[in-house]
Design a protein around this motif. Sequence first.
Motif, PDB file in Angstrom:
ATOM      1  N   ALA A 250     114.279  11.323  30.434  1.00 43.83           N
ATOM      2  CA  ALA A 250     114.488  12.683  30.956  1.00 43.83           C
ATOM      3  C   ALA A 250     115.047  13.599  29.867  1.00 43.83           C
ATOM      4  O   ALA A 250     114.624  14.768  29.735  1.00 43.83           O
ATOM      5  CB  ALA A 250     115.444  12.625  32.148  1.00 43.83           C
ATOM      6  N   SER A 251     115.980  13.073  29.069  1.00 42.33           N
ATOM      7  CA  SER A 251     116.573  13.896  28.000  1.00 42.33           C
ATOM      8  C   SER A 251     115.519  14.284  26.972  1.00 42.33           C
ATOM      9  O   SER A 251     115.505  15.423  26.486  1.00 42.33           O
ATOM     10  CB  SER A 251     117.700  13.124  27.313  1.00 42.33           C
ATOM     11  OG  SER A 251     118.718  12.881  28.229  1.00 42.33           O
ATOM     12  N   ILE A 252     114.665  13.344  26.622  1.00 45.21           N
ATOM     13  CA  ILE A 252     113.606  13.654  25.640  1.00 45.21           C
ATOM     14  C   ILE A 252     112.659  14.704  26.225  1.00 45.21           C
ATOM     15  O   ILE A 252     112.263  15.650  25.536  1.00 45.21           O
ATOM     16  CB  ILE A 252     112.863  12.366  25.226  1.00 45.21           C
ATOM     17  CG1 ILE A 252     113.789  11.524  24.337  1.00 45.21           C
ATOM     18  CG2 ILE A 252     111.559  12.684  24.486  1.00 45.21           C
ATOM     19  CD1 ILE A 252     113.247  10.190  23.942  1.00 45.21           C
ATOM     20  N   ASP A 254     113.458  16.919  28.434  1.00 46.40           N
ATOM     21  CA  ASP A 254     114.206  18.180  28.430  1.00 46.40           C
ATOM     22  C   ASP A 254     114.209  18.797  27.035  1.00 46.40           C
ATOM     23  O   ASP A 254     114.065  20.015  26.869  1.00 46.40           O
ATOM     24  CB  ASP A 254     115.661  17.940  28.875  1.00 46.40           C
ATOM     25  CG  ASP A 254     115.737  17.623  30.355  1.00 46.40           C
ATOM     26  OD1 ASP A 254     114.712  17.816  31.053  1.00 46.40           O
ATOM     27  OD2 ASP A 254     116.809  17.159  30.815  1.00 46.40           O
ATOM     28  N   LEU A 255     114.416  17.928  26.038  1.00 45.00           N
ATOM     29  CA  LEU A 255     114.450  18.413  24.657  1.00 45.00           C
ATOM     30  C   LEU A 255     113.111  19.040  24.278  1.00 45.00           C
ATOM     31  O   LEU A 255     113.057  20.137  23.703  1.00 45.00           O
ATOM     32  CB  LEU A 255     114.784  17.238  23.719  1.00 45.00           C
ATOM     33  CG  LEU A 255     114.713  17.527  22.225  1.00 45.00           C
ATOM     34  CD1 LEU A 255     115.739  18.581  21.812  1.00 45.00           C
ATOM     35  CD2 LEU A 255     114.932  16.252  21.408  1.00 45.00           C
ATOM     36  N   ILE A 256     112.035  18.326  24.631  1.00 45.09           N
ATOM     37  CA  ILE A 256     110.701  18.847  24.315  1.00 45.09           C
ATOM     38  C   ILE A 256     110.472  20.167  25.066  1.00 45.09           C
ATOM     39  O   ILE A 256     109.941  21.136  24.515  1.00 45.09           O
ATOM     40  CB  ILE A 256     109.624  17.800  24.661  1.00 45.09           C
ATOM     41  CG1 ILE A 256     109.734  16.613  23.687  1.00 45.09           C
ATOM     42  CG2 ILE A 256     108.217  18.403  24.616  1.00 45.09           C
ATOM     43  CD1 ILE A 256     108.892  15.423  24.042  1.00 45.09           C
ATOM     44  N   ALA A 258     112.794  22.237  25.995  1.00 47.49           N
ATOM     45  CA  ALA A 258     113.632  23.271  25.350  1.00 47.49           C
ATOM     46  C   ALA A 258     112.939  23.801  24.093  1.00 47.49           C
ATOM     47  O   ALA A 258     112.964  25.012  23.822  1.00 47.49           O
ATOM     48  CB  ALA A 258     114.994  22.673  25.003  1.00 47.49           C
TER      49      ALA A 258
ATOM     50  N   VAL B 209     120.257  13.019  22.079  1.00 50.07           N
ATOM     51  CA  VAL B 209     119.133  13.896  22.439  1.00 50.07           C
ATOM     52  C   VAL B 209     119.664  15.161  23.117  1.00 50.07           C
ATOM     53  O   VAL B 209     119.201  16.270  22.858  1.00 50.07           O
ATOM     54  CB  VAL B 209     118.122  13.152  23.342  1.00 50.07           C
ATOM     55  CG1 VAL B 209     117.045  14.104  23.859  1.00 50.07           C
ATOM     56  CG2 VAL B 209     117.472  12.007  22.588  1.00 50.07           C
ATOM     57  N   ARG B 210     120.661  14.976  23.984  1.00 47.98           N
ATOM     58  CA  ARG B 210     121.226  16.143  24.684  1.00 47.98           C
ATOM     59  C   ARG B 210     121.922  17.083  23.673  1.00 47.98           C
ATOM     60  O   ARG B 210     121.814  18.300  23.787  1.00 47.98           O
ATOM     61  CB  ARG B 210     122.221  15.689  25.758  1.00 47.98           C
ATOM     62  CG  ARG B 210     121.548  14.941  26.883  1.00 47.98           C
ATOM     63  CD  ARG B 210     122.283  15.050  28.192  1.00 47.98           C
ATOM     64  NE  ARG B 210     121.415  14.601  29.276  1.00 47.98           N
ATOM     65  CZ  ARG B 210     120.482  15.342  29.840  1.00 47.98           C
ATOM     66  NH1 ARG B 210     120.290  16.573  29.433  1.00 47.98           N
ATOM     67  NH2 ARG B 210     119.724  14.862  30.804  1.00 47.98           N
TER      68      ARG B 210
END
Lengths: 716, 267
Positions: A250-252, A254-256, A258, B209-210
Amino acid sequence: MTMATGTTEGREANGTGGSGGIISRHGAVLFRIVALSALLLLISQIAFAWFSLNEFEKVLRPQLERKAEVVGRAVGNLVRYSVDDLGFPPERLVGVDAYFTRIMHANPDIDFMALLDAGGGVLSLDGISAEDFTTIDLSEAVPGATVPSSASEHVAAPFPISVDGTVVATLIVGVSLEYVSDRLSDIYLDVITVIVVSWLVTLEFMLFFMNTKLTTPLNGISIALARGQKGVFADRVVSRARDEVGLVTASINDLIHALQQKYDDFRFELHEVRSAQLDKAVVQRVQAVKNRVDARLRFSGGEDIRPSSSLQIRIPLFLLMFSEELSRPFLPIFISRLVPAETTVSHEFMIGFPITLFMFVAAVLTPFGGVLSDRFGARRVFILGAIPATIGYFGTFLTQGYLDFIMWRTFSGVGYGLIFIAAQAWVAENTRGRHMAQEMSVFVGAVFVGMICGPPFGGIIAARLGYEATFLLSAGLAFVSGLIVYSMLDNSMGKRVRAGTRLGISGARMLLLDPRFFAVTFLAAVPGKFIVTGFFFYLLPLHLNAVGNSQSVIGWLMMLYGLSTFALLPLVSRFADRSGQYPVLVGLGVGLTGAGCLAILPELGIPNPNVAAAISILCLGVGHALSLPSQLAIIQQAAARFHGAVGPASAISAYRVIERLGLVMGPLVAAPLAIAFGTAGAIVGLGLITLAFVPFYAFAMYLSRNRPGAAMGELS
Amino acid sequence: MTIGFSTRIAMALAVILSVGLGVTGILSIQTFERTLGEFLSTRFQFVVDDVRQRIETQLDLGLELSDMQNVPLIMDAYLRDDSQILTIEVFEETGTVVHSTDTSFVGDVVTEDWMQAWNESGDRNNWFLFQRDAGVVGSLIRDSFDRDVGSVALRYSRDYLDDTVRVHRSVLLGAGIVNVVIILFLALFGSLQVLRRPLRDLRDLNDSVRRMAARKFGADVDDGDSRLYDELPEYGDFARSVQEAQDLISEATAEVRRIDEEQAGRA
């Protein structure tokens, strides 16, 4: 747009980098967890089995002593009748030795019998030497109760024979402790079988769980990272996990997201500036900035990364194989009950017909399954196959007569044939690069585990709940198998394979004219299957029975085949992929299966026939572990050489159809050999026939060595 | 709410190991029941064989099956000696009982199951049947012309077998539960040990990552991130690529703004 990604692709996308981190080395974590659970289960099972066997022994031994009492009382009554009612003195009784011999012959647990006169002199004795008999101290024995002998091979029970209150003779019945040990040995073998079966089932589920929860999602992360390294931030990893792996995913994402947002903001500003400008030079400067970003980065044309793995098919395939194998121990008995009393053909034919029909239908469906898999994707064909399989098993559960049974088994055969090919097609679809044999060992492993585990479970369920209930369970398992494929396997796999790859006459002609395909099917797969049905299914049980083995020992020895194949598959297939020596391994495998049969030859001087049989079985298992994944890898290579003219599933189905010739030929050749030379001679004969294929195979492979695509490197 | 990976693994191990041990237990009990049943039936087989031999001897002497006066006495003696024997019966080829330890059965016809088991015994001398309440061991009676003229059948109580199996099932269940508890503790401890570093990596990766998503233009990497870059090189390359992308877009945005401001100044 969706992108489904197999394990190998993920591995390769990942490169070889990694110093032991979770992403690149998740295989090591998987191995450790599976090894830990396997070890713990094994320890606990052995402890549990040891405890239960001790408990069993406590109950079984007194039962033998009860048997000695019954025999002693019965024979004692007869002697008393002769002495008391008929008036024969004990020393003048005739035929006592013969009577003892007859009883001992009919009761292998009775070790010896003796009739003593009033003074303790031996009148009759059978089953023990006079010298050994003297070592048994009966002075403190309670009549009718057993005492251990100092020879410690038996327990003995004295039965005094009294006339008018005077002991005129004593009957001694000895029970063999060896018999108890033999029966316990049978139980030990059964328990080992039980441990192996439940261990394998556990491992299957653990592998599936770890693959679903760890390996495959990490593979998706790995692909996203690999694409990000190249400046591609357009994809999204699809994951439903809510654990640590899911959070990272999920973080990856989100990063992508963003980054995409940042890029969109940049484009918006750029658009605003550009649209407000009339000066072409300024517009060009602004455009140059955008081009600089676009040259390095990509944010559009995104795909959903749905990581998939050949391992995902393993549990559904295992469940299907397991469901079919459940009825293996009792199927002929079940059919014989349904055969009408009045038939125009023999009862044996009527029993064999549905079994043959099932295999025939499965064989006929094989090429269609391949074509359908190439056209619509393996997942859809698997689900399609699970429907008739489930209906067939459920119908068999409800069956009322012979014709019903044949109809329902035909349904099951259709499902079995489709699924068998669809599973291989799935593995082929998820196989890329240099890991063909390893990936194909996933398929072979699942089939073998199903074959090893199904029959013992089926026998127990049938004994407990009846034959019909076993078919109901099979229906449930087939349904679950389809459900797993429907819910857990990615729907997009079929899109990879182009329509038009179906195996037409020209495709079949291309395959058959390919020397490697020809060699591996006709000269390796056919003898490989020929020896399975001729030697392993047909002659071996007869041979093992003829040399005096119990069903437990036969079953255990035969299990060595599946176990040795299953245990060696991962190692051998890894070696095959690393070395690329698929043709050599296939040749070695076929040669080993043939050579193993020669161990039965008495001239080799292996004194114990079971040891000789075990060597043959192990050679068959090791030979198949060497040969089967490499055969499938060569078939895939053959399909790849035609650059899409023949799909992988079509090539595999063609291989399977030809391979079945060997299955049919095995018993047909073995039967006349057995009549002419006996079972041991026939086994040796089958071994020699199989060995005879090896030089032809080697020659065909030698001729094809310089053909395009023969080298592994060209294909990967 | 998220369930941690180690908890999931422990739960999966719990279920799978329990199923594995359960399967072992069920199969072991099944094996035990079968073996004990065989041990019991071999004793009763001796009894029916003995009765059969005595009957066949008298048949050879010319006596009719129904006329053998001493057969009930022999059968009664066996019945008295063994409390597990329920009845011993002798029936003719028509299924009619001619001798029985329970005299009320004499003249009755045996059940279809018995007849079927007797008929299906073929060349074997004995036949066996497991009924819900009793086991049956039978022996074929043949006359001197080797013709089947009837059978001896012994019904024995399944109570002993069932009770013994029940007791063992309880004992094994207890042992199994203790075993599962010990193994689960070891499994949980072992899986936590095995997963300690991978899970730490995953948590650090998630944090990193965050942090990266919230990173400002030109900011240096965190100490924890640099450790991750070393230990997870593929992530390091990805992170550098992300930073490059972030910086490139920031620089490009700044440049576009600069161009815009230049043009605004000129205007």
